[in-house]
Scaffold this motif. Sequence first.
Motif, short mmCIF file in Angstrom:
data_model
loop_
_atom_site.label_atom_id
_atom_site.label_comp_id
_atom_site.label_asym_id
_atom_site.label_seq_id
_atom_site.Cartn_x
_atom_site.Cartn_y
_atom_site.Cartn_z
N ASP A 117 -7.81 -4.00 -14.56
CA ASP A 117 -8.21 -2.69 -14.04
C ASP A 117 -7.10 -1.64 -14.18
OD1 ASP A 117 -6.43 -3.53 -12.11
OD2 ASP A 117 -7.95 -3.89 -10.58
N SER A 118 -5.95 -2.06 -14.74
CA SER A 118 -4.84 -1.13 -14.98
C SER A 118 -3.81 -1.83 -15.85
CB SER A 118 -4.18 -0.71 -13.65
OG SER A 118 -3.44 -1.80 -13.11
N ASN A 125 -10.89 -7.93 -15.28
CA ASN A 125 -11.76 -7.36 -14.26
C ASN A 125 -13.05 -6.93 -14.95
OD1 ASN A 125 -13.03 -5.68 -12.30
ND2 ASN A 125 -11.05 -5.23 -11.36
N PRO A 127 -16.45 -5.28 -14.37
CA PRO A 127 -17.34 -4.54 -13.48
C PRO A 127 -18.80 -4.80 -13.84
CG PRO A 127 -15.65 -3.11 -14.45
CD PRO A 127 -15.64 -4.39 -15.21
N ILE A 138 -13.07 2.03 -13.26
CA ILE A 138 -12.43 0.92 -13.97
C ILE A 138 -13.03 0.77 -15.36
CG2 ILE A 138 -12.17 -1.60 -14.04
CD1 ILE A 138 -12.02 -1.51 -10.96
N GLN A 142 -11.14 1.10 -18.93
CA GLN A 142 -11.06 -0.03 -19.86
C GLN A 142 -11.50 0.35 -21.27
OE1 GLN A 142 -13.56 -2.86 -17.78
NE2 GLN A 142 -11.79 -4.00 -16.99
#
Length: 322
Positions: A117-118, A125, A127, A138, A142
């Motif tokens: 997410d970073s 991650n 979603p 997010i 991405q």
Amino acid sequence: MKLGVFTVLFGQKPLEEALDYIASKGLEAVEIGTGGYPGNAHCNPDVLLADESKLKAFKQAVQSRGLTISALSCHANPLHPQKAISQADQSLILKTIDLAQKLEVPVINTFSGCPGDSDDAKYPNWPVAPWPPDFQEILDWQWANKVIPYWTETGKYASDRSIKIGLELHGGFSVHTPATLLRLREAAGEAIGANLDPSHMWWQGIDPVQAVQILGRAGAIHHFHAKDTTIDPINVNRYGITDMQPYTNMLDRAWQFRTVGYGHDLKTWADIISALRLVGYDYVVSIEHEDGLMSVDEGFTKAVQNLQQILIKEPLGEMWWA
């Protein structure tokens, strides 16, 4: 069309023994793993790229048995937020492209990957809902910062070498539906296409025939996996399609992978094969066996027997009645 198999299920056998067995079943093609999740039991890119004689022997082992290589597969996560993982997977994909070029194999298969997410994340991650807004933020980050830049560069690398990339539409990764595949293809170029596996469509609630139509009309099917799925009508109401139980919990899971014909009948599979022909896909149907209720030999053999009944093999002729 040609019938083939993803040879990872025979990874415990030496390459020559596996090829003999596959040829004895009447198959015409093999899809071979080069690393990542499938492993490289039969094909190590580092070895083959470094030694021309071993490369020649590898090619001869396949060709002498009347087989072709439909794809080299290196399913992995090249977008993993841990750099040690992503860099190794990115290197594997590039080596697999280079090896495919040398072997004159037109396609490599892999996953799109899933970032964190970073830039500070440690784990992927994925979603799966647009709200609360954090998930959409997010997802946007991405795609803008990881998915599109990486695959644009890698797609060009493949295209420059006349290689196509078949991304398997698989839950847990950024590209997992026809829409996400087409989104990436539009941004990153036509080297990007699908390694379409109906089993992952069914558990996501997507009709594989419609997936074939959607992707096929865009010329976006580069390879095809033959694997089935069954959805338990009781367990799915308890756990939902995003069931996180291990695949080994077969009695309780909402869905599970099956060999061809044991999740959906042959009419359904005939409709899929016909849809592939309708959109112009005339390449390999590659069996992937991950059926927890059958041995390797039995699950593979039943898939072969079922698909041989419905595969459309002969070239199209004239419509003499039209």
